[in-house]
Motif scaffolding. Sequence first.
Motif, PDB file in Angstrom:
ATOM      1  N   ARG A 167      46.727  46.085  46.255  1.00 46.87           N
ATOM      2  CA  ARG A 167      45.670  47.027  46.621  1.00 46.87           C
ATOM      3  C   ARG A 167      44.864  46.470  47.781  1.00 46.87           C
ATOM      4  N   ASN A 168      44.574  47.302  48.757  1.00 50.11           N
ATOM      5  CA  ASN A 168      43.760  46.898  49.899  1.00 50.11           C
ATOM      6  C   ASN A 168      42.330  47.403  49.735  1.00 50.11           C
ATOM      7  N   ILE A 169      41.377  46.550  50.104  1.00 52.18           N
ATOM      8  CA  ILE A 169      39.962  46.914  50.061  1.00 52.18           C
ATOM      9  C   ILE A 169      39.356  46.567  51.416  1.00 52.18           C
ATOM     10  N   LYS A 170      38.651  47.511  52.002  1.00 50.61           N
ATOM     11  CA  LYS A 170      38.034  47.297  53.312  1.00 50.61           C
ATOM     12  C   LYS A 170      36.819  46.382  53.155  1.00 50.61           C
ATOM     13  N   LEU A 171      37.113  45.112  53.011  1.00 53.79           N
ATOM     14  CA  LEU A 171      36.063  44.133  52.771  1.00 53.79           C
ATOM     15  C   LEU A 171      36.559  42.772  53.246  1.00 53.79           C
ATOM     16  N   TYR A 197      26.639  44.325  47.640  1.00 58.03           N
ATOM     17  CA  TYR A 197      27.511  45.037  48.581  1.00 58.03           C
ATOM     18  C   TYR A 197      28.976  44.772  48.260  1.00 58.03           C
ATOM     19  N   ILE A 198      29.330  43.498  48.023  1.00 60.22           N
ATOM     20  CA  ILE A 198      30.715  43.140  47.707  1.00 60.22           C
ATOM     21  C   ILE A 198      31.154  43.794  46.407  1.00 60.22           C
ATOM     22  N   ILE A 199      30.312  43.731  45.382  1.00 59.69           N
ATOM     23  CA  ILE A 199      30.658  44.328  44.080  1.00 59.69           C
ATOM     24  C   ILE A 199      30.866  45.832  44.222  1.00 59.69           C
ATOM     25  N   SER A 200      30.037  46.483  45.047  1.00 58.03           N
ATOM     26  CA  SER A 200      30.166  47.944  45.220  1.00 58.03           C
ATOM     27  C   SER A 200      31.510  48.316  45.834  1.00 58.03           C
ATOM     28  N   LYS A 201      32.051  47.445  46.698  1.00 53.47           N
ATOM     29  CA  LYS A 201      33.334  47.728  47.336  1.00 53.47           C
ATOM     30  C   LYS A 201      34.513  47.391  46.433  1.00 53.47           C
ATOM     31  N   ILE A 202      34.337  46.405  45.563  1.00 51.43           N
ATOM     32  CA  ILE A 202      35.426  45.965  44.693  1.00 51.43           C
ATOM     33  C   ILE A 202      35.486  46.766  43.402  1.00 51.43           C
ATOM     34  N   ASP A 203      34.381  47.420  43.044  1.00 54.10           N
ATOM     35  CA  ASP A 203      34.247  48.033  41.720  1.00 54.10           C
ATOM     36  C   ASP A 203      35.398  48.964  41.360  1.00 54.10           C
ATOM     37  N   TYR A 205      38.408  48.746  41.898  1.00 55.56           N
ATOM     38  CA  TYR A 205      39.646  48.024  41.603  1.00 55.56           C
ATOM     39  C   TYR A 205      40.038  48.179  40.137  1.00 55.56           C
ATOM     40  N   HIS A 206      39.054  48.221  39.251  1.00 56.00           N
ATOM     41  CA  HIS A 206      39.344  48.313  37.821  1.00 56.00           C
ATOM     42  C   HIS A 206      40.189  49.542  37.482  1.00 56.00           C
ATOM     43  N   GLN A 207      40.028  50.596  38.251  1.00 55.35           N
ATOM     44  CA  GLN A 207      40.726  51.850  37.954  1.00 55.35           C
ATOM     45  C   GLN A 207      42.239  51.701  38.090  1.00 55.35           C
ATOM     46  N   PHE A 208      42.672  50.826  38.978  1.00 54.56           N
ATOM     47  CA  PHE A 208      44.103  50.705  39.262  1.00 54.56           C
ATOM     48  C   PHE A 208      44.698  49.367  38.837  1.00 54.56           C
ATOM     49  N   ALA A 209      43.847  48.402  38.509  1.00 55.54           N
ATOM     50  CA  ALA A 209      44.339  47.060  38.212  1.00 55.54           C
ATOM     51  C   ALA A 209      45.178  47.035  36.942  1.00 55.54           C
ATOM     52  N   PRO A 210      46.246  46.224  36.925  1.00 55.51           N
ATOM     53  CA  PRO A 210      47.042  46.078  35.700  1.00 55.51           C
ATOM     54  C   PRO A 210      46.189  45.443  34.596  1.00 55.51           C
ATOM     55  N   SER A 211      46.258  46.013  33.412  1.00 56.09           N
ATOM     56  CA  SER A 211      45.370  45.569  32.327  1.00 56.09           C
ATOM     57  C   SER A 211      45.995  44.506  31.438  1.00 56.09           C
ATOM     58  N   ASP A 212      47.293  44.272  31.567  1.00 54.09           N
ATOM     59  CA  ASP A 212      47.978  43.376  30.636  1.00 54.09           C
ATOM     60  C   ASP A 212      48.358  42.034  31.245  1.00 54.09           C
ATOM     61  N   VAL A 213      47.781  41.687  32.405  1.00 52.50           N
ATOM     62  CA  VAL A 213      48.100  40.421  33.048  1.00 52.50           C
ATOM     63  C   VAL A 213      47.072  39.365  32.633  1.00 52.50           C
ATOM     64  N   LEU A 281      35.625  35.388  46.558  1.00 54.43           N
ATOM     65  CA  LEU A 281      36.464  34.644  45.625  1.00 54.43           C
ATOM     66  C   LEU A 281      35.774  34.483  44.277  1.00 54.43           C
ATOM     67  N   LYS A 282      34.494  34.171  44.287  1.00 56.93           N
ATOM     68  CA  LYS A 282      33.731  34.001  43.039  1.00 56.93           C
ATOM     69  C   LYS A 282      33.794  35.268  42.182  1.00 56.93           C
ATOM     70  N   ILE A 283      33.590  36.407  42.804  1.00 55.42           N
ATOM     71  CA  ILE A 283      33.585  37.669  42.056  1.00 55.42           C
ATOM     72  C   ILE A 283      34.981  37.984  41.521  1.00 55.42           C
ATOM     73  N   MET A 284      36.014  37.723  42.323  1.00 57.51           N
ATOM     74  CA  MET A 284      37.380  37.989  41.857  1.00 57.51           C
ATOM     75  C   MET A 284      37.784  37.048  40.731  1.00 57.51           C
ATOM     76  N   LEU A 285      37.335  35.806  40.785  1.00 56.36           N
ATOM     77  CA  LEU A 285      37.617  34.883  39.689  1.00 56.36           C
ATOM     78  C   LEU A 285      36.953  35.350  38.404  1.00 56.36           C
ATOM     79  N   GLU A 286      35.749  35.854  38.523  1.00 57.43           N
ATOM     80  CA  GLU A 286      35.049  36.374  37.337  1.00 57.43           C
ATOM     81  C   GLU A 286      35.769  37.595  36.769  1.00 57.43           C
ATOM     82  N   MET A 287      36.311  38.433  37.654  1.00 59.38           N
ATOM     83  CA  MET A 287      37.003  39.647  37.210  1.00 59.38           C
ATOM     84  C   MET A 287      38.337  39.328  36.553  1.00 59.38           C
ATOM     85  N   THR A 288      39.050  38.347  37.091  1.00 60.80           N
ATOM     86  CA  THR A 288      40.399  38.065  36.596  1.00 60.80           C
ATOM     87  C   THR A 288      40.434  36.964  35.548  1.00 60.80           C
TER      88      THR A 288
END
Length: 512
Positions: A167-171, A197-203, A205-213, A281-288
């Motif tokens: 997935r691409n995000i304009k960020l 601002y970063i969280i608003s652009k990444i938010d 992602y949850h809609q399409f992200a694989p849930s079982d990884v 990177l910090k926010i993505m680590l928290e998400m994953t």
Amino acid sequence: MEIGVGTTRIHRLFASITVGLQVIVLKIADMTSLTVVESVSADVTIGADIYNHNMIAFRTVDQACKVLAGFVQIMNDYGVKEYRAVAASSVQEAANAEYVKEQIRIKTGLNLELLSNAEERYLHNQAVSYKTEGFDKLIEKGTMLLDIGSGSMQLTVYDRGHFVFSRNIKLGPLRIREMLGDLENHAGNYVDIMEDYIISKIDGYHQFAPSDVQYKHCVLVGTDLLAFKHAFMKSSSDTINRQYFEDMYRHILDIPVQVLARQYGVPYDSASQLLPSAMILKIMLEMTGAKDILLSEADLADGLLINDELDHHKRRIDHSFLEDIIISARNIARRYNCDPSHIAIVEKFSLHLFDRLKPLHGLDRRSRLLLQLAAILQDSGSYVDMNAHYIHSYYIIQASEIIGISDEDREIVANIARYHSVETPTSDSSAFNRLPVNSRLVVAKLAAILRLADALDDSRQHKVKKITVSLRHDKVVITAKADDDLSLEKLTFEEKSAYFEEVFGLKPILRG
């Protein structure tokens, strides 16, 4: 170029040139050993121009042309005859991107490709795979490639050794800096604003992200991460854990950019992008929940070298990136609830027809892939409207990113799906007529083949188990093996075969 005699190997030199938002890179490689023999880079301000003015300024174009002209001279000095020059996908955001491309051609003689994001990330992923030791083993456990470019980031997920999602995000750090730069000296809570601002652009992602990884690794990729490498990594082969990263993150959080630049020995521009890169990177680590971080120094120029070798000289790497393209299409089909059994049959028969009719259509293996993608995605529009699903399939494909596919190839796939059913391209078909003439012929041939394959499972009951195809002087005979009545399939086949006859001048006959 050095040519050996006797037992000496022939050395083939190849140059890759990449025009990014902040840097232009030349790499010359000896493709015999895939060894880089020359690497040169120069800073540019393309990204700042685009994000501030939506245009690349004349002085920036002139600067880029001078750099590229110098690269051409280096290539000539080495005797390089083969090259590929590309612009990163974000360059296309400039309103004058096509004019810039033409000015580069006039002033330097270089033919510059404007990559789509899907093409750019595909090339980058190939480079990461080749240059990361044990990549195939690494992706056995949940792994995210976090490709942070100047203006966008790509999230690519692998698990159990296979591609899962992209997935691409304009960020990106440069985009963030240019968007929020005015606030830095006027807002006391600038760091909080940047994080929001970063969280608003990444938010989304949850809609399409694989849930079982279950994520184990995060591989950080990005040409413009010089300051990050200096701050966090002792060497490019380092792996750092979450705790070390979080300690370092807190360290840089409130340090002025000028101090960061001096402390880590990097230019001010690089240092100014350290915090937004680290925050992403910090926010993505928290998400994953990924446990460790690897830094890959593979860049787009490396991707061009690897891709040339894979495409033309059959060098093997363990991971199949062609399969990534197909899985990307299957993910889209799954998202729009396409019938997997029908897809499998139409895909199988389409490819069988393509292979058996090669003397008739004369198309290459890339066309075969485009046919396969269209077969997978042809019914995605039924999610919107079953009656005119082919029209909506076109729009869905056009709006979807298929990793590794150019914008023109995606347009071809969308048109094949658009005309796989009952409608035929005409002189007033705007989508069809936007294609170059050669591409229209490819669409016509592949749509005609897809129609026949689709007709063979018109009942959706998977009656036809196997087909044989024979090409005769004035007809194409398809013999279907089935254990059930094929009256409906024969009726539909007769209707859909008219377009095949119009395109190829041969009448298809269904027997069985």
